[in-house]
Design a protein around this motif. Sequence first.
Motif, short mmCIF file in Angstrom:
data_model
loop_
_atom_site.label_atom_id
_atom_site.label_comp_id
_atom_site.label_asym_id
_atom_site.label_seq_id
_atom_site.Cartn_x
_atom_site.Cartn_y
_atom_site.Cartn_z
N ASN A 85 -3.24 12.99 -83.56
CA ASN A 85 -3.11 12.19 -84.78
C ASN A 85 -4.31 11.27 -84.98
N LEU A 86 -4.61 11.00 -86.25
CA LEU A 86 -5.70 10.11 -86.62
C LEU A 86 -5.20 9.11 -87.65
N SER A 121 -13.14 9.94 -92.48
CA SER A 121 -13.05 8.67 -91.77
C SER A 121 -12.76 7.50 -92.71
N ALA A 122 -12.83 6.30 -92.17
CA ALA A 122 -12.55 5.10 -92.97
C ALA A 122 -13.64 4.87 -94.01
N GLU A 123 -14.82 5.44 -93.80
CA GLU A 123 -15.90 5.19 -94.75
C GLU A 123 -15.67 5.87 -96.09
N SER A 124 -14.74 6.83 -96.15
CA SER A 124 -14.40 7.42 -97.44
C SER A 124 -13.57 6.48 -98.29
N VAL A 129 -10.10 -1.53 -89.81
CA VAL A 129 -9.15 -2.12 -88.85
C VAL A 129 -8.45 -1.06 -88.01
N ALA A 130 -8.61 0.20 -88.36
CA ALA A 130 -8.06 1.29 -87.54
C ALA A 130 -8.92 2.52 -87.75
N GLY A 131 -9.28 3.18 -86.64
CA GLY A 131 -10.01 4.42 -86.74
C GLY A 131 -11.51 4.29 -86.58
#
Length: 404
Positions: free
Chosen positions: A239-240, A215-218, A271-273
Amino acid sequence: MVAAIVEVEDEVDGRKAADRLANDWENRDWVPVSPSPVWARAAVIRFGEIMAEQPSIFQASMKRADKGASTLSPRPFQGILECLQNADDLGAQQLRVAFRNRGRPELLIVHDGEPVTFANVGAMMIPWLSTKDGDADAAGRFGIGQRTLNALGGPIELHASPFHLVMDTDGPRPCDPESDVPRVYDGSRRDTMLVIPLSPKVTSEAIAGAVGELSAESLIFLTSIRELTYNDLEDPACNLRFTVEVEHVHQGSVDFDGTPTEVAVHDVRVVAGATSGLAPSFRRYSIRRPVPAGEARANKETGATTPLGICAPLTGGRPRGLYDRMPLPMPTGLLIGLNAQFDPDAARSTLIPNDWNLARMKDLGRLVGWAALDAFARETAIGWTHVPLASEAGGEDDWIDAAA
């Protein structure tokens, strides 16, 4: 005629380069950044010949090491995380993961960082060899970490113009260049792409799940990468896309052993995901802590300073854990993330119980205290998000024991 002469000269020079790299590995400053396709192909062929010429005992050792890399981590998709770290080391802005099926299912991993050189090719082929031994800030393990992708299938292909090769256990062999893949790979940009033919047990759903778990947290503590994507070329509905924006907030100074150390404070916004209705945002604090005399990392270059960081949730907070730029599989039970240049074990599954890691934990405690006081002084409501209270998830005993 002139072009033919140039090609012959490039082929001779490429073969000579393979011999030079193999016999003088520590001196790599001469390796060209943009060789011709003829030079690159000849260098790959000669390097494969050099590996094939090794005595049987050394060939057997390299093959065993290569097989061992596939079981280095208990997490089957650890190789994707390793690629994310390597790409960040190379200044990439994006890591793009894709799945396709052209008669065989394949995993594609692409980044837009610094172009691959012949020295990188050499490091990819020899287990435990790295071009980053002298870089104290490098987090990835360019050779062995990438080979954990063997757990998913193989042999791995590398496409990084002008290099196009198959990384077989017997040595590299050239292959035809890959065509561009829309939204994934652009050879003219000198993107770096790995193509992994997948074993039957690896599904597109499993790959999507692994990317979604990152995810974005990585991306919170990464130096350059701001976007992670997954493209299912057979089913775009799967898609992600995970994207963060980083904005400078202010500067500060925290004292370590009587030395004032600058703190850079940033807000990191997803801002995305976002995985929930409210997009997460974090307050990130980063420093370069001077390394005290006598302290050294295990099997890694130690710089004059070492990076430390914490992130506190401003919105959408949940338990984070430990990071070594990338998240480590070690829940802390806290609602803040803790980042340091830790010494993990070879599988990156836990921390080595050594003095370096214990010292970094103490440093993080100092930074957490400073950040909480700084936040309270600026806005009380934000300050409470910085207090390292345990969440309901628990787990604090695990990381305390690991660092002790």
